[in-house]
Enzyme design. Structure first.
Site, PDB file in Angstrom:
ATOM      1  CE1 TYR A   1      -3.387   2.832   0.700  1.00 43.24           C
ATOM      2  CE2 TYR A   1      -2.053   3.302   2.646  1.00 43.24           C
ATOM      3  CZ  TYR A   1      -3.054   3.662   1.762  1.00 43.24           C
ATOM      4  OH  TYR A   1      -3.725   4.845   1.924  1.00 43.24           O
TER       5      TYR A   1
ATOM      6  CD  GLU B   1      -7.927   7.495   5.225  1.00 44.42           C
ATOM      7  OE1 GLU B   1      -7.907   7.371   6.458  1.00 44.42           O
ATOM      8  OE2 GLU B   1      -6.931   7.236   4.525  1.00 44.42           O
TER       9      GLU B   1
ATOM     10  CD1 TRP C   1      -3.675   2.300   5.969  1.00 42.70           C
ATOM     11  CD2 TRP C   1      -5.762   3.063   6.054  1.00 42.70           C
ATOM     12  NE1 TRP C   1      -4.158   2.352   4.680  1.00 42.70           N
ATOM     13  CE2 TRP C   1      -5.441   2.815   4.697  1.00 42.70           C
ATOM     14  CE3 TRP C   1      -7.042   3.541   6.349  1.00 42.70           C
ATOM     15  CZ2 TRP C   1      -6.332   3.038   3.655  1.00 42.70           C
ATOM     16  CZ3 TRP C   1      -7.924   3.756   5.304  1.00 42.70           C
ATOM     17  CH2 TRP C   1      -7.576   3.506   3.975  1.00 42.70           C
TER      18      TRP C   1
END
Length: 188
Positions: free
Chosen positions: A19, A41, A49
Site C-alpha cells: 500500500y 478513511e 489503518w
C-alpha cells in the site's frame, strides 16, 4: 525492493508495504477512487489503518465496488445486510454515514463538476510537499484539514473530522508526507 528505504509506519507487513509503495501519497484525481478513500478513511476513524486495509476487498464487495450512485440509493434492507457482514467494520453509524456521504458526494459533483475539483481546490490542484524527517514530525491534522473538515461537515458529510480529513489528504496525495529519506518521497 528490500533495500529501499521506506516510511517506518509500514515496515514489517507485506500488505502495508505494498500500500505504501504503490498507493499512499500518490495524487488521486479520479472521483471513484476519491470516494473509495473517503469511505475507507471514515471507517478508519478510531481504528488503525491496517485494520481497514485488511478488509478493503470485503468493503469493495459489500459496497458495490464503492459505486456512490448505487450506495446513495441503499435502503434499510441493504443497510441491515451490511450490518450482518462480518467482512467489514459493522458500525451502524458509519454504514449509515456511507449512504448519506454518497448522496452528498453527488451533490458536490453537481455543484463543482466533480468531487476532485472541489477537494483539490483547497490545495490549488497541486500536492503540498512536506519535508518531514521523522514520524514524530508528521501532524495528525493541520489548519487546512480543519478548514476542509468544516466545509465537508457544512455540506452534510459525516465522520469527516480533521484527523480523518488529514489522513484522506495523505492517502490521496494532497499532501506528500513520505519521509524525505523514503524512496517514494521524490516519486510522488
Amino acid at each position: 525492493m528490500e533495500n529501499k528505504k521506506r516510511c517506518e509506519w509500514c515496515i514489517g507487513d507485506d500488505l502495508y508495504e505494498a500500500y505504501h509503495d504503490e498507493e499512499w501519497g500518490t495524487p488521486v484525481y479520479d472521483d471513484d477512487m476519491l470516494f473509495e478513500f473517503l469511505i475507507l478513511e471514515t471507517f478508519q476513524a478510531g481504528l488503525s489503518w491496517i485494520t481497514v486495509l485488511r478488509k478493503r476487498e470485503n468493503f469493495r464487495k459489500a459496497f458495490d465496488h464503492f459505486d456512490y450512485k448505487k450506495i446513495a440509493t441503499y435502503q434499510q434492507d441493504k443497510i441491515d445486510a451490511l450490518l450482518q457482514d462480518a467482512g467489514i467494520i459493522r458500525n451502524k453509524l458509519k454504514v449509515r454515514a456511507t449512504v448519506s456521504n454518497a448522496q452528498v458526494f453527488i451533490k458536490v459533483q453537481e455543484e463543482f463538476g466533480s468531487f476532485s475539483k472541489y477537494i483539490w481546490g483547497f490545495v490549488d490542484g497541486k500536492p503540498i510537499k512536506n519535508a518531514f524527517k521523522s514520524l514524530k514530525e508528521i501532524p495528525a491534522n493541520t489548519p487546512l484539514s480543519d478548514t476542509i473538515s468544516k466545509d465537508l461537515k457544512k455540506r452534510g458529510f459525516k465522520f469527516v473530522g480533521t484527523t480523518v480529513v488529514y489522513a484522506l489528504m495523505q492517502a490521496t496525495g494532497m499532501v506528500n508526507d513520505h519521509l524525505v529519506d523514503c524512496f517514494r518521497y521524490d516519486q510522488v
